[in-house]
Design an enzyme around this catalytic site. Structure first.
Site, PDB file in Angstrom:
ATOM      1  N   ASN A   1       0.812  -1.209   0.000  1.00 48.59           N
ATOM      2  CA  ASN A   1       0.000   0.000   0.000  1.00 48.59           C
ATOM      3  C   ASN A   1       0.850   1.264   0.000  1.00 48.59           C
ATOM      4  O   ASN A   1       0.318   2.371   0.175  1.00 48.59           O
ATOM      5  CB  ASN A   1      -0.937   0.005   1.211  1.00 48.59           C
ATOM      6  CG  ASN A   1      -1.973  -1.101   1.132  1.00 48.59           C
ATOM      7  OD1 ASN A   1      -2.473  -1.416   0.055  1.00 48.59           O
ATOM      8  ND2 ASN A   1      -2.287  -1.712   2.268  1.00 48.59           N
TER       9      ASN A   1
ATOM     10  N   HIS B   1       3.040   2.482   2.079  1.00 46.13           N
ATOM     11  CA  HIS B   1       3.392   3.188   3.308  1.00 46.13           C
ATOM     12  C   HIS B   1       4.182   2.240   4.203  1.00 46.13           C
ATOM     13  O   HIS B   1       4.221   1.031   3.965  1.00 46.13           O
ATOM     14  CB  HIS B   1       2.162   3.762   4.019  1.00 46.13           C
ATOM     15  CG  HIS B   1       1.167   2.747   4.483  1.00 46.13           C
ATOM     16  ND1 HIS B   1      -0.168   3.002   4.616  1.00 46.13           N
ATOM     17  CD2 HIS B   1       1.299   1.447   4.856  1.00 46.13           C
ATOM     18  CE1 HIS B   1      -0.800   1.937   5.043  1.00 46.13           C
ATOM     19  NE2 HIS B   1       0.074   0.975   5.207  1.00 46.13           N
TER      20      HIS B   1
ATOM     21  N   CYS C   1       3.493   7.128   7.408  1.00 48.02           N
ATOM     22  CA  CYS C   1       4.849   7.487   6.977  1.00 48.02           C
ATOM     23  C   CYS C   1       5.086   6.916   5.588  1.00 48.02           C
ATOM     24  O   CYS C   1       4.791   5.740   5.327  1.00 48.02           O
ATOM     25  CB  CYS C   1       5.868   6.939   7.972  1.00 48.02           C
ATOM     26  SG  CYS C   1       7.571   7.378   7.597  1.00 48.02           S
TER      27      CYS C   1
END
Length: 430
Positions: free
Chosen positions: A321, A323, A358
């Site tokens: 995904n 991240h 993040c």
């Protein structure tokens, strides 16, 4: 001689008695022939010799030279001295089955060797019945069970599995559960209906209690299941036990929510998705780990005792995904933990509260503050509590955390109670 042997396979071979009679006839006839090769009118002798008739042609000529029958007869006699092959029978015409039998035996021996390599021996009582870790559904298809063993690269300095190792196995079993149920699409645990709407799962809250750390080579059995959590959440629980003894090693509970992978905002669970996943939900019951609802404080440069700057994710830290994987945050908060605590104490409780996801280009700072009871003398103190925070370079918070530590025992291989509680609270702003 080769030609005679080959010809005997197609033409019947004469027996020795027949050959002798033929030679006798030829000798008698040759005695009654004149120079032109015509039978003479001589009468049989008084000795009782029989007159033999034969239709013989004139002696052939080759290159002007007359070829007599004597040389031909002699050659015939010489060839007849060679032992004739046995007569052709049905048995003699059968193929050589020994070669075929040898080939079949070789194939079976090779197959048996390969099977023995797969089904290796000797078997131990703690041998996994699921050696490849693929997992299977149990309890009417509502619980997913997977086995795994602790490998050498998954242990720490104490020869026990690290907290990151346990978290990775929990996450892996969750994905395998969705895959085994036939709901895995092209995302990270995304179902087909979720993929149509660009939705993904994100962990909102997670707690893990490890009663005992497994060691290198230990066989572990993991059970996981899902149930509802509020109106727009899904709760996933885990129970990890020793495969050989059945002793419970780890208990965990988590809450997951949906997020749009394009807008990066939380989303409600659509009715189509709910209908897709509800058949696999168990009846809600108390989670295996009691919820820790303590509030996590905020840290800054003034309140932090240790700061580690310039942390950035590697490419391997990203999931599908795009991240940072939630397990990676655990390693980052420990980067700023004092080394003296890491050497003298063991982690038994950790709480994480996510403020922001993040990405691959993020650069973070890790801040840690040690509680008063642990700052005086780390070697002689009891439990130690630390507060943590991860933030971006611009000051934006990524997560808050709290860790608790207990003194290590002199012998790390004794059967002592080792506990670690992990809580992950993920709050994304819409």
């Amino acid at each position: 001689m080769v030609a005679i042997g080959a010809a005997s396979a197609f033409f019947p071979a004469a027996s020795p008695e027949t050959s002798a009679k033929t030679s006798a006839k030829l000798e008698v006839v040759s005695g009654n022939l004149d120079a032109r090769g015509i039978k003479s009118n001589s009468k049989p002798t008084s000795s009782g010799g029989l007159q033999v008739k034969a239709n013989v042609q004139a002696s052939p000529k080759i290159n002007g030279s007359t070829v007599g029958l004597t040389s031909a007869v002699e050659n015939f006699k010489n060839d007849d001295e060679v032992t004739s092959p046995p007569p052709r029978t049905f048995i003699n015409q059968l193929p050589d089955w020994s070669m075929l039998l040898a080939a079949i035996t070789t194939i079976f021996l090779a197959a048996e060797k390969q099977w023995m390599m797969l089904d290796w021996k000797p078997r131990r009582p703690d041998m996994l019945y699921d050696p490849f870790g693929l997992g299977r559904m149990v309890q009417d298809g509502l619980v997913f069970r997977q086995n795994f063993s602790i490998r050498s690269y998954e242990i720490g300095a104490d020869r026990t599995a690290s907290i990151e190792t346990l978290m990775n196995h929990l996450q892996d079993s969750a994905l395998n559960h969705v895959k085994n149920a036939g709901l895995l699409s092209d995302g990270f645990g995304t179902t087909p209906e979720m993929a149509k709407r660009n939705l993904i799962w994100v962990v909102a809250k997670m707690q893990v209690l490890v009663d005992k750390y497994p060691m290198w080579g230990d066989a572990v059995q993991l059970d996981t299941w899902v149930c509802t959590s509020g109106k727009n959440g899904m709760r996933r629980d885990w129970v990890v036990s020793d495969y050989k003894t059945g002793e419970i090693l780890t208990r965990a509970s988590s809450v997951w929510v949906m997020m749009n992978k394009h807008t990066r905002r939380l989303s409600k669970i659509p009715d189509e998705v709910r209908e897709e996943i509800m058949p696999y939900f168990m009846t809600c019951h108390p989670p295996p780990v009691a919820e820790d609802s303590r509030k996590l404080p905020k840290l800054d440069d003034n309140t932090a005792d240790y700061v580690c700057r310039g942390l950035s994710p590697r490419w391997s830290d990203l999931d599908v995904n795009q991240h940072v994987n939630n397990v990676k945050y655990i390693g980052w908060i420990l980067e700023s933990a004092p080394r003296s605590i890491l050497e003298s104490h063991e982690l038994f409780s950790i709480t994480l509260e996510y403020r922001r996801e993040c990405g691959k280009d993020s650069v973070l700072d890790s801040l840690t503050a040690v509680s008063d009871n642990g700052a005086v003398d780390l070697l002689d103190s009891g439990n130690i509590e630390c507060k943590h925070m991860l933030r971006l370079e611009d000051g934006s918070e990524v997560l808050r955390a709290r860790t608790e530590w207990r003194p290590k025992y002199a012998n790390n291989f004794e059967n002592v109670d080792q506990k670690i509680t992990l809580e992950v609270q993920c709050n994304y702003e819409i």
